[in-house]
Motif scaffolding. Structure first.
Motif, short mmCIF file in Angstrom:
data_model
loop_
_atom_site.label_atom_id
_atom_site.label_comp_id
_atom_site.label_asym_id
_atom_site.label_seq_id
_atom_site.Cartn_x
_atom_site.Cartn_y
_atom_site.Cartn_z
N PHE A 212 -9.88 8.14 0.20
CA PHE A 212 -9.33 7.05 -0.59
C PHE A 212 -7.91 7.40 -1.01
O PHE A 212 -7.53 8.56 -1.08
CB PHE A 212 -10.21 6.78 -1.81
N CYS A 213 -7.12 6.35 -1.29
CA CYS A 213 -5.71 6.51 -1.63
C CYS A 213 -5.54 7.47 -2.81
O CYS A 213 -4.81 8.45 -2.71
CB CYS A 213 -5.11 5.14 -1.95
N CYS B 251 -3.97 0.54 -6.18
CA CYS B 251 -2.61 0.75 -6.66
C CYS B 251 -1.78 -0.48 -6.31
O CYS B 251 -2.22 -1.35 -5.54
CB CYS B 251 -2.02 2.03 -6.06
N THR B 252 -0.55 -0.58 -6.84
CA THR B 252 0.26 -1.78 -6.63
C THR B 252 0.53 -2.06 -5.15
O THR B 252 0.36 -3.20 -4.71
CB THR B 252 1.57 -1.67 -7.43
N PRO B 253 0.95 -1.08 -4.32
CA PRO B 253 1.17 -1.41 -2.91
C PRO B 253 -0.09 -1.90 -2.19
O PRO B 253 -0.02 -2.84 -1.40
CB PRO B 253 1.68 -0.10 -2.29
N HIS B 254 -1.24 -1.29 -2.46
CA HIS B 254 -2.47 -1.72 -1.81
C HIS B 254 -2.95 -3.06 -2.38
O HIS B 254 -3.57 -3.86 -1.66
CB HIS B 254 -3.56 -0.66 -1.92
N PHE B 255 -2.69 -3.32 -3.65
CA PHE B 255 -3.02 -4.62 -4.22
C PHE B 255 -2.27 -5.72 -3.49
O PHE B 255 -2.85 -6.72 -3.10
CB PHE B 255 -2.67 -4.64 -5.72
N HIS B 256 -0.98 -5.54 -3.28
CA HIS B 256 -0.19 -6.54 -2.58
C HIS B 256 -0.60 -6.65 -1.11
O HIS B 256 -0.54 -7.72 -0.52
CB HIS B 256 1.31 -6.26 -2.71
N LEU B 257 -1.02 -5.55 -0.53
CA LEU B 257 -1.49 -5.58 0.85
C LEU B 257 -2.75 -6.43 0.99
O LEU B 257 -2.90 -7.19 1.95
CB LEU B 257 -1.78 -4.15 1.35
N GLU C 248 3.43 0.89 2.02
CA GLU C 248 4.41 1.98 2.07
C GLU C 248 4.04 3.02 1.01
O GLU C 248 4.78 3.22 0.05
CB GLU C 248 5.82 1.43 1.83
N VAL C 249 2.91 3.67 1.19
CA VAL C 249 2.47 4.68 0.25
C VAL C 249 1.77 5.79 1.03
O VAL C 249 1.05 5.52 1.98
CB VAL C 249 1.54 4.07 -0.85
N ARG D 251 -8.85 2.83 -5.04
CA ARG D 251 -10.04 2.93 -4.20
C ARG D 251 -9.80 2.42 -2.78
O ARG D 251 -10.75 2.13 -2.06
CB ARG D 251 -11.18 2.11 -4.80
N TYR D 252 -8.56 2.29 -2.33
CA TYR D 252 -8.29 1.78 -0.99
C TYR D 252 -8.75 2.82 0.04
O TYR D 252 -8.34 3.98 -0.01
CB TYR D 252 -6.79 1.48 -0.81
#
Length: 184
Positions: free
Chosen positions: A143-144, A155-161, A112-113, A129-130
């Motif tokens: 990239f994000c 970032c935190t949302p992509h890390f959890h993804l 959700e970003v 770097r997503y």
């Protein structure tokens, strides 16, 4: 390297007996206290015009044997095509059977970003770097670009993804999808 005439004479004699070049080199080395290699003996024999030894028949069954006629393709126009039955457990190149059913698209997880869509050159060392895009030919990859989580490239949302084990333990593809691609 210059071979003395007596070494060349022994080489010619041993070659006439049908000895291998390894055995010839070993015999000459033992007799004259030299250190010729197999390749040296072979090279000298070729320069002397002796040629190579006849190769013996292969000792392993099936090694370099011509294909059996039953496995050779039939010439074009030779009749009907034969149906080949293949065991899927042993044939790795076999494609899936034709699938005619309807399959629901799997629901993919997303973060959700809203990405900033930065190019690789625009990224700073602290940016996420997503990747986005690059799926189609010629589509650029962006990239994000949001601030990275400490100790991560994302970032935190992509890390959890990418790291959330509870969500990733559930298979994304259903049994119908696996059957459609030949894995079920």
């Amino acid at each position: 390297m210059n071979w003395p005439p007596e070494h060349s004479a022994v080489l010619r004699e041993l070659r006439a007996r049908g000895m291998s070049y390894t055995a010839i080199a070993d015999t000459i080395n033992a007799r004259f206290n030299t250190a010729y290699t197999r390749n040296a003996a072979l090279g000298r024999a070729q320069r002397m015009g002796l040629g190579a030894l006849e190769r013996p028949e292969p000792s392993l069954p099936g090694y370099l044997d011509p294909p059996r006629p039953s496995l050779m393709p039939e010439p074009l126009g030779a009749g009907r095509l034969r149906e080949v039955r293949v065991d899927p457990r042993t044939d790795l190149l076999r494609g899936p059977d034709i699938f005619t059913g309807r399959v629901e698209m799997p629901v993919l997880r997303c973060a959700e970003v809203a990405p900033r869509h930065l190019s690789l050159l625009e990224l700073d060392c602290g940016d996420c770097r997503y990747p986005y895009g690059g799926d189609a030919d010629g589509e650029s990859i962006t990239f994000c670009g949001h601030p990275r989580r400490p100790g991560s490239r994302y970032c935190t949302p992509h890390f959890h993804l990418t790291r959330d084990l509870r969500s990733s333990a559930k298979p994304v593809l259903s049994d119908a999808w696996l059957a459609a691609i030949g894995l079920a």
